[in-house]
Design a protein around this motif. Structure first.
Motif, short mmCIF file in Angstrom:
data_model
loop_
_atom_site.label_atom_id
_atom_site.label_comp_id
_atom_site.label_asym_id
_atom_site.label_seq_id
_atom_site.Cartn_x
_atom_site.Cartn_y
_atom_site.Cartn_z
N ALA A 32 10.43 2.04 -5.55
CA ALA A 32 10.91 0.93 -4.72
C ALA A 32 9.97 0.64 -3.54
O ALA A 32 9.91 -0.49 -3.06
N PHE A 33 9.24 1.66 -3.09
CA PHE A 33 8.38 1.47 -1.92
C PHE A 33 6.89 1.48 -2.27
O PHE A 33 6.05 1.50 -1.38
N ILE A 104 13.85 -4.49 3.79
CA ILE A 104 14.14 -5.85 3.33
C ILE A 104 14.02 -5.84 1.81
O ILE A 104 12.95 -5.51 1.27
N VAL A 105 15.10 -6.15 1.13
CA VAL A 105 15.10 -6.12 -0.33
C VAL A 105 14.27 -7.28 -0.88
O VAL A 105 14.46 -8.43 -0.50
N ARG A 106 13.36 -6.96 -1.79
CA ARG A 106 12.55 -7.98 -2.45
C ARG A 106 12.95 -8.16 -3.92
O ARG A 106 12.76 -9.23 -4.47
N GLU A 107 13.48 -7.10 -4.51
CA GLU A 107 13.97 -7.19 -5.88
C GLU A 107 15.14 -6.23 -6.04
O GLU A 107 15.09 -5.09 -5.57
N ALA A 129 11.29 -3.00 -2.16
CA ALA A 129 11.68 -3.32 -0.78
C ALA A 129 10.49 -3.20 0.15
O ALA A 129 9.57 -2.42 -0.08
N ASP A 130 10.52 -4.02 1.20
CA ASP A 130 9.58 -3.86 2.31
C ASP A 130 10.19 -2.89 3.31
O ASP A 130 11.42 -2.88 3.50
N LEU A 131 9.36 -2.13 3.96
CA LEU A 131 9.84 -1.13 4.93
C LEU A 131 9.72 -1.66 6.35
O LEU A 131 8.70 -2.23 6.74
#
Length: 199
Positions: A32-33, A104-107, A129-131
């Motif tokens: 995810a990161f 911030i969720v991107r997918e 997600a963006d951190l």
């Protein structure tokens, strides 16, 4: 200033561990990161997500992040501040040992599961997600996200951290010098304008 010797390390997020978030469950998937780390996103380490208590930052090399099979691991060198020393004392006693992360969720994926009683359980899977920050917290949302205090580098910081910190400081100096020059120039122009008005 060089990073301090006190710090903390642990997991801000744990993969494949569902947790209750309001009316749904949430789970962070492996990878995810990955993109966020590859992009070297500017992430802060905070206490309880409070921007007034900054403990470290990836941009300065005082916060290091990496993904492994467990989750998002962090290693933070604390600053020489009273807030950081107080937090370290609480962690050393075991009073504070939770972690969390702001993102911030991107997918994402949503799954619906029918339970034995006929009701439905929604689960959100965080795919990417963006951190924004990783935090040492009093009340973690994910019970598996934990940290422990560390007296980092009693014999001095690792060479790679020192090199990174020196490089960042060197890159900043020309920009700082330019800003100082611009401010001095503005002051000179302001003085000239004031003198002209007096004449």
């Amino acid at each position: 200033a060089k990073p301090g010797k006190l710090g903390a390390a642990g997991y801000a997020a744990v993969f494949n561990q569902p947790t209750e978030i309001s009316w749904f469950k949430e789970v962070v998937l492996p990878g995810a990161f990955k993109r966020a780390l590859e992009e070297n996103q500017d992430v802060r380490a905070l206490q309880n997500h409070n921007p007034d208590v900054v403990l470290g930052r990836t941009k300065t090399g005082t916060l290091m992040l990496q993904e492994d099979e467990t989750g998002l691991h962090f290693d933070c060198a604390f600053p020489d501040t009273q807030a950081a020393r107080d937090l370290y004392a609480c962690m050393s006693r075991g009073d504070v040992d939770g972690c969390s992360f702001a993102f911030i969720v991107r997918e994402q994926n949503w799954r619906e599961q029918k339970l034995a009683d006929g009701s439905f359980q929604d689960t959100r899977e965080i795919v990417e997600a963006d951190l924004v920050d990783v935090s040492i917290v009093t009340y973690p949302a994910y019970e598996g996200a934990s940290c422990e205090p560390r007296s980092l580098w009693p014999d001095g910081a690792p060479a790679e951290l020192e090199e990174h910190h020196s490089r960042v400081e060197a890159e900043r100096r020309p920009q700082d010098s330019q800003q100082e020059h611009d401010e001095q120039e503005r002051d000179r122009l302001r003085m000239r304008a004031e003198l002209a008005l007096r004449q």
